[in-house]
Structures are given as structure tokens and as C-alpha cells.
Design a protein around this motif. Sequence first.
Motif, PDB file in Angstrom:
ATOM      1  N   UNK A  12       0.831  -1.198   0.000  1.00  0.00           N
ATOM      2  CA  UNK A  12       0.000   0.000   0.000  1.00  0.00           C
ATOM      3  C   UNK A  12       0.863   1.244   0.000  1.00  0.00           C
ATOM      4  N   UNK A  13       0.287   2.347  -0.467  1.00  0.00           N
ATOM      5  CA  UNK A  13       0.978   3.635  -0.469  1.00  0.00           C
ATOM      6  C   UNK A  13       0.117   4.617   0.313  1.00  0.00           C
ATOM      7  N   UNK A  14       0.737   5.320   1.260  1.00  0.00           N
ATOM      8  CA  UNK A  14       0.019   6.299   2.079  1.00  0.00           C
ATOM      9  C   UNK A  14       0.695   7.657   1.967  1.00  0.00           C
ATOM     10  N   UNK A  15      -0.062   8.682   2.278  1.00  0.00           N
ATOM     11  CA  UNK A  15       0.451  10.052   2.237  1.00  0.00           C
ATOM     12  C   UNK A  15       0.572  10.568   3.657  1.00  0.00           C
ATOM     13  N   UNK A  16       1.717  11.174   3.966  1.00  0.00           N
ATOM     14  CA  UNK A  16       1.963  11.766   5.280  1.00  0.00           C
ATOM     15  C   UNK A  16       2.575  13.146   5.075  1.00  0.00           C
ATOM     16  N   UNK A  17       2.435  13.988   6.064  1.00  0.00           N
ATOM     17  CA  UNK A  17       3.056  15.313   5.977  1.00  0.00           C
ATOM     18  C   UNK A  17       4.551  15.151   5.769  1.00  0.00           C
ATOM     19  N   UNK A  18       5.116  15.976   4.902  1.00  0.00           N
ATOM     20  CA  UNK A  18       6.536  15.888   4.623  1.00  0.00           C
ATOM     21  C   UNK A  18       7.086  17.196   4.097  1.00  0.00           C
ATOM     22  N   UNK A  19       8.401  17.211   3.932  1.00  0.00           N
ATOM     23  CA  UNK A  19       9.114  18.390   3.458  1.00  0.00           C
ATOM     24  C   UNK A  19       9.968  17.984   2.271  1.00  0.00           C
ATOM     25  N   UNK A  20      10.036  18.858   1.284  1.00  0.00           N
ATOM     26  CA  UNK A  20      10.865  18.529   0.126  1.00  0.00           C
ATOM     27  C   UNK A  20      12.288  19.051   0.321  1.00  0.00           C
ATOM     28  N   UNK A  21      13.114  18.840  -0.686  1.00  0.00           N
ATOM     29  CA  UNK A  21      14.516  19.230  -0.611  1.00  0.00           C
ATOM     30  C   UNK A  21      14.704  20.737  -0.499  1.00  0.00           C
ATOM     31  N   UNK A  22      13.691  21.530  -0.894  1.00  0.00           N
ATOM     32  CA  UNK A  22      13.767  22.985  -0.787  1.00  0.00           C
ATOM     33  C   UNK A  22      13.203  23.499   0.541  1.00  0.00           C
ATOM     34  N   UNK A  23      12.729  22.580   1.394  1.00  0.00           N
ATOM     35  CA  UNK A  23      12.168  22.981   2.677  1.00  0.00           C
ATOM     36  C   UNK A  23      10.694  23.325   2.632  1.00  0.00           C
ATOM     37  N   UNK A  24      10.030  23.039   1.509  1.00  0.00           N
ATOM     38  CA  UNK A  24       8.604  23.337   1.370  1.00  0.00           C
ATOM     39  C   UNK A  24       7.767  22.214   1.974  1.00  0.00           C
ATOM     40  N   UNK A  25       6.675  22.589   2.647  1.00  0.00           N
ATOM     41  CA  UNK A  25       5.771  21.600   3.234  1.00  0.00           C
ATOM     42  C   UNK A  25       4.892  21.008   2.148  1.00  0.00           C
ATOM     43  N   UNK A  26       4.543  19.753   2.319  1.00  0.00           N
ATOM     44  CA  UNK A  26       3.687  19.062   1.371  1.00  0.00           C
ATOM     45  C   UNK A  26       3.409  17.661   1.858  1.00  0.00           C
ATOM     46  N   UNK A  27       3.448  16.712   0.939  1.00  0.00           N
ATOM     47  CA  UNK A  27       3.093  15.335   1.245  1.00  0.00           C
ATOM     48  C   UNK A  27       4.240  14.406   0.858  1.00  0.00           C
ATOM     49  N   UNK A  28       4.645  13.564   1.809  1.00  0.00           N
ATOM     50  CA  UNK A  28       5.615  12.506   1.531  1.00  0.00           C
ATOM     51  C   UNK A  28       4.823  11.220   1.326  1.00  0.00           C
ATOM     52  N   UNK A  29       5.093  10.536   0.229  1.00  0.00           N
ATOM     53  CA  UNK A  29       4.357   9.314  -0.102  1.00  0.00           C
ATOM     54  C   UNK A  29       5.179   8.105   0.342  1.00  0.00           C
ATOM     55  N   UNK A  30       4.579   7.312   1.248  1.00  0.00           N
ATOM     56  CA  UNK A  30       5.241   6.138   1.835  1.00  0.00           C
ATOM     57  C   UNK A  30       4.655   4.864   1.236  1.00  0.00           C
ATOM     58  N   UNK A  31       5.522   3.951   0.847  1.00  0.00           N
ATOM     59  CA  UNK A  31       5.091   2.647   0.348  1.00  0.00           C
ATOM     60  C   UNK A  31       5.504   1.572   1.338  1.00  0.00           C
ATOM     61  N   UNK A  32       4.569   0.692   1.671  1.00  0.00           N
ATOM     62  CA  UNK A  32       4.875  -0.477   2.500  1.00  0.00           C
ATOM     63  C   UNK A  32       5.282  -1.591   1.544  1.00  0.00           C
ATOM     64  N   UNK A  33       6.544  -2.007   1.623  1.00  0.00           N
ATOM     65  CA  UNK A  33       7.089  -2.968   0.668  1.00  0.00           C
ATOM     66  C   UNK A  33       7.439  -4.296   1.317  1.00  0.00           C
ATOM     67  N   UNK A  34       7.198  -5.348   0.550  1.00  0.00           N
ATOM     68  CA  UNK A  34       7.725  -6.662   0.898  1.00  0.00           C
ATOM     69  C   UNK A  34       8.985  -6.830   0.057  1.00  0.00           C
ATOM     70  N   UNK A  35      10.075  -7.155   0.730  1.00  0.00           N
ATOM     71  CA  UNK A  35      11.378  -7.175   0.065  1.00  0.00           C
ATOM     72  C   UNK A  35      11.723  -8.538  -0.493  1.00  0.00           C
ATOM     73  N   UNK A  36      12.538  -8.528  -1.538  1.00  0.00           N
ATOM     74  CA  UNK A  36      13.112  -9.765  -2.061  1.00  0.00           C
ATOM     75  C   UNK A  36      13.978 -10.356  -0.950  1.00  0.00           C
TER      76      UNK A  36
END
Length: 186
Positions: free
Chosen positions: A75-99
Motif C-alpha cells: 500500500x501507499x500512504x500520504x503523510x506530511x513531509x518536506x521537500x529538498x527545498x524545505x517546502x511543506x507538502x506530502x511525503x508518499x510512503x510505500x509499504x514494501x515486501x522485500x526480495x
Amino acid sequence: MRIPVLPTLLVLAGVAIMIGLGLWQLGRLEQKQALLARYARASGMSSDVPFPQSESAAEPVYYRHARVDCREVAGVTAKAGTNAKGEAGVAHHAACRLAGGGTADIVLGWSRAPASPDWRGGEVMGVIAPGPRLVADPPLAGLGPNAVPDPSEIPNNHLAYAVQWFFFAATALVIYALAVRKRLRG
């Protein structure tokens, strides 16, 4: 009139505890400085380490680079986050099953829109951040770059806490001395 014994002992015991807490915070200050120095060294290393599968295994490799193969996205979820320029927005997190087994929280990238991208997995390179989570670098799924995890952003308030406890102890002594003085006068 004389100085009350039991209240005096209680105040002195409280003051001793507050001083002890101040000294403990000074010890924590040294520990936190050493931890932050270790994290700063780790952030400068370019070699990859295996992505940790537990919090206890993660702490020694925070701020190091890792590479994983995400075989399945749960699944992919959206959480509050900051980009490389310091701007507020959304960080997209993926729950992964690894090889090879295990799971990972992958921070795919940043956007202004909360709608999650359609990402199906694959190889991910990035930096291990507290959580543990892998902050993708470069970003994935057409997203913008997240702020790079930086150990200098971890607060180190232990000196302020120590001063606060010593101030509380001094304040308690002054207030008690004034109360006893008033009692003896009156």
C-alpha cells in the motif's frame, strides 16, 4: 520558634532529587552529543548497508545508504513531509515486501497533492532514516525529492533541561528559606 524538621527534610530531599535530575541530564547531553557525532559520520559514508528489519538493528545504521528490491507494494500512504527545498507538502510512503523476505517503509518522494502515486515496486536506493524508513534518492513514481534525512535536525535539549532542574532546585531553596524566615519572625 525553631526550624521545622520534617518540612526541611522534605524540601532538602526534593532539592537533592532535582539536582540529581540535572546531573542526569548532563550525562544524557554527553551521550546525545556522541550519538549525533556518530550519525554525522554515517551521513557522510557512501557505501550501502543492508536495510534493517527491526528498530534495534536500525539505530546503528541510521543515515547510511541502502538499496532494496521491493517485490510487492502492500500500500501507499500520504503523510506530511518536506521537500529538498524545505517546502511543506506530502511525503508518499510505500509499504514494501522485500526480495529475500522482510518489509520496508519506503518514502517514495514528495508532492503537493495527497493523491498517492501508482508505484508497483522495484529497486530503491536511499538513506535510512529513523522509523526505520528508506528515503528514496532519487525519488520514485514521478515525485519530487524529499528532504534528505539530516541528523543535525535531532534536538539536543539536555543542557537546557539540566539548567531547568538546577533552577527548580534553587527556587525551592529560596522559597523555603523565605517561608522559614517569615515563620521565625512571626
